[in-house]
Scaffold this active site. Structure first.
Site, short mmCIF file in Angstrom:
data_model
loop_
_atom_site.label_atom_id
_atom_site.label_comp_id
_atom_site.label_asym_id
_atom_site.label_seq_id
_atom_site.Cartn_x
_atom_site.Cartn_y
_atom_site.Cartn_z
N TYR A 1 -8.34 -20.73 3.30
CA TYR A 1 -8.11 -19.62 4.26
C TYR A 1 -8.39 -20.13 5.68
O TYR A 1 -7.58 -19.91 6.60
CB TYR A 1 -9.03 -18.46 3.90
N LYS B 1 -5.90 -20.39 8.98
CA LYS B 1 -6.18 -19.66 10.22
C LYS B 1 -6.38 -20.62 11.40
O LYS B 1 -6.06 -20.28 12.55
CB LYS B 1 -7.40 -18.76 10.02
N ILE C 1 -14.23 -7.56 9.92
CA ILE C 1 -13.62 -6.24 10.12
C ILE C 1 -13.60 -5.54 8.76
O ILE C 1 -13.26 -6.15 7.74
CB ILE C 1 -12.16 -6.38 10.65
N SER D 1 0.90 -1.92 5.90
CA SER D 1 0.69 -0.70 5.12
C SER D 1 -0.77 -0.27 5.11
O SER D 1 -1.08 0.87 4.74
CB SER D 1 1.17 -0.91 3.68
N ARG D 2 -1.67 -1.17 5.50
CA ARG D 2 -3.10 -0.79 5.49
C ARG D 2 -3.86 -1.68 6.49
O ARG D 2 -3.30 -2.60 7.09
CB ARG D 2 -3.68 -0.95 4.08
N ALA E 1 -8.29 -23.13 6.80
CA ALA E 1 -7.26 -24.10 7.20
C ALA E 1 -6.02 -23.37 7.71
O ALA E 1 -5.43 -23.74 8.73
CB ALA E 1 -6.89 -24.99 6.02
P1 NAD Z 1 -5.77 -6.20 4.30
O1 NAD Z 1 -5.91 -6.91 3.02
O2 NAD Z 1 -6.17 -4.78 4.38
O3 NAD Z 1 -4.31 -6.32 4.90
C1 NAD Z 1 -3.49 -7.43 4.70
C2 NAD Z 1 -2.06 -6.94 4.62
O4 NAD Z 1 -1.19 -8.05 4.41
C3 NAD Z 1 -1.86 -5.99 3.43
O5 NAD Z 1 -1.10 -4.88 3.84
C4 NAD Z 1 -1.09 -6.83 2.44
O6 NAD Z 1 -0.25 -6.09 1.58
C5 NAD Z 1 -0.28 -7.70 3.38
N1 NAD Z 1 0.26 -8.89 2.73
C6 NAD Z 1 -0.36 -9.75 1.89
N2 NAD Z 1 0.51 -10.69 1.46
C7 NAD Z 1 1.70 -10.41 2.05
C8 NAD Z 1 2.97 -11.00 2.03
N3 NAD Z 1 3.23 -12.10 1.29
N4 NAD Z 1 3.96 -10.45 2.77
C9 NAD Z 1 3.74 -9.34 3.52
N5 NAD Z 1 2.56 -8.73 3.58
C10 NAD Z 1 1.55 -9.25 2.87
O7 NAD Z 1 -6.64 -7.06 5.33
P2 NAD Z 1 -6.77 -6.99 6.94
O8 NAD Z 1 -8.18 -7.21 7.24
O9 NAD Z 1 -6.08 -5.79 7.47
O10 NAD Z 1 -5.98 -8.31 7.34
C11 NAD Z 1 -4.98 -8.36 8.35
C12 NAD Z 1 -5.01 -9.74 8.98
O11 NAD Z 1 -6.24 -9.93 9.68
C13 NAD Z 1 -4.93 -10.89 7.95
O12 NAD Z 1 -4.09 -11.92 8.47
C14 NAD Z 1 -6.36 -11.37 7.87
O13 NAD Z 1 -6.47 -12.71 7.49
C15 NAD Z 1 -6.83 -11.15 9.31
N6 NAD Z 1 -8.29 -11.07 9.44
C16 NAD Z 1 -9.01 -10.10 8.84
C17 NAD Z 1 -10.40 -10.10 8.99
C18 NAD Z 1 -11.28 -9.07 8.36
O14 NAD Z 1 -12.51 -9.25 8.32
N7 NAD Z 1 -10.74 -7.98 7.84
C19 NAD Z 1 -11.03 -11.09 9.76
C20 NAD Z 1 -10.25 -12.07 10.35
C21 NAD Z 1 -8.88 -12.05 10.20
#
Ligand code: NAD
Length: 243
Positions: free
Chosen positions: A151, A155, A184, A10-11, A153
């Site tokens: 977190y 990943k 990001i 969703s985002r 662990a």
């Molecule tokens: P975000 O918080 O914008 O998006 C995470 C999404 O996961 C949200 O839409 C949230 O509603 C959803 N979510 C959370 N719990 C959930 C559940 N139980 N069931 C279904 N959906 C669920 O953050 P993002 O940066 O877009 O993260 C996306 C992925 O990328 C994540 O796995 C995050 O760990 C990874 N990531 C992000 C970064 C960064 O710096 N943004 C860096 C490394 C990895």
């Protein structure tokens, strides 16, 4: 028609992946946990551009939700061609201050949720003898982040899981790869102050934060035919911060 399921779309990064895969011709299932309106907005945007998308409520930490989503997609679209295990949450703070609930929530969402989604989609993909899975790790899964131990662990677990699954699924024509983003600019980092962010970016050789689109581009390549000989890999999308 090719179909793709993206969890937590969703985002942020998931949203960008959904939009990118729709542009590549996939009918996309925009998985969401709470925010129906935002996932519907993503779908409306895709449909306006001529693509196919629908929102589906799926809390990845609940196995029955994941099973129901995969069954729904298989019944409606016949095949599941790509799955992006994107949903994830952070947990910032000293390990000694984390409650049992926090630890279990992070593990169940990030690691167990990814594993369950891959198992359910894997059953369909193995029987099709075709499919591509991309999991979302993090640079902290590669090197460990202070005050992000749980977190990190989850990943790190996703990296090991993805490599193992790649070997297990390869004989049936199913590829599994992992993307490890650096910093990001998304809501998951909303706990960071501007000073925190500036100091992270100061260490990034490319000199900027990554965007959700940077990650989506890597995911779109990994699921595509252009990466048909690539499996079991971890693709870092981190501006050179950690090679
Ligand atoms: P975000 O918080 O914008 O998006 C995470 C999404 O996961 C949200 O839409 C949230 O509603 C959803 N979510 C959370 N719990 C959930 C559940 N139980 N069931 C279904 N959906 C669920 O953050 P993002 O940066 O877009 O993260 C996306 C992925 O990328 C994540 O796995 C995050 O760990 C990874 N990531 C992000 C970064 C960064 O710096 N943004 C860096 C490394 C990895």
């Amino acid at each position: 028609m090719k179909t793709a399921i993206i969890s937590g779309a969703s985002r942020g990064i998931g949203r960008a992946i959904a939009i990118s895969l729709a542009k590549e011709g996939y009918a996309v299932i925009v998985g969401y946990c709470h925010n129906k309106d935002k996932s519907k907005e993503v779908c409306d945007l895709i449909i306006k551009e001529g693509g196919i998308a629908e929102a589906y409520k799926c809390d990845v930490s609940i196995a029955d939700d994941v099973k129901a989503m995969v069954e729904y997609v298989k019944a409606k679209y016949s095949t599941i061609d790509a799955v992006i295990a994107n949903a994830g949450i952070g947990a910032y703070g000293m390990l000694i201050d984390h409650s049992d609930e926090t630890i279990m929530k992070v593990v169940n969402t990030n690691l167990v949720g990814c594993i369950t989604l891959c198992r359910e989609a894997g059953r369909v993909m193995l029987s099709q003898k075709n499919g591509s899975i991309v999991t979302l790790s993090s640079m902290w899964g590669q090197v460990g982040g202070s005050c992000e131990s749980v977190y990190s662990a989850t990943k790190g677990g996703i990296i090991a899981f993805s490599k193992a699954l790649a070997k297990e699924f390869a004989p049936n024509g199913v590829r599994v790869n992992c993307v490890a983003p650096g910093f990001i600019d998304t809501d998951i980092n909303s706990n960071l102050t501007k000073d925190n962010i500036d100091s992270i970016i100061a260490d990034v050789p490319l000199g900027r934060a990554g965007t959700p689109q940077d990650v989506a581009n890597a995911v779109a390549w990994l699921v595509s035919e252009k990466a048909s000989y690539v499996t079991g890999q971890v693709l870092s999308v981190n501006g050179g911060l950690i090679i």
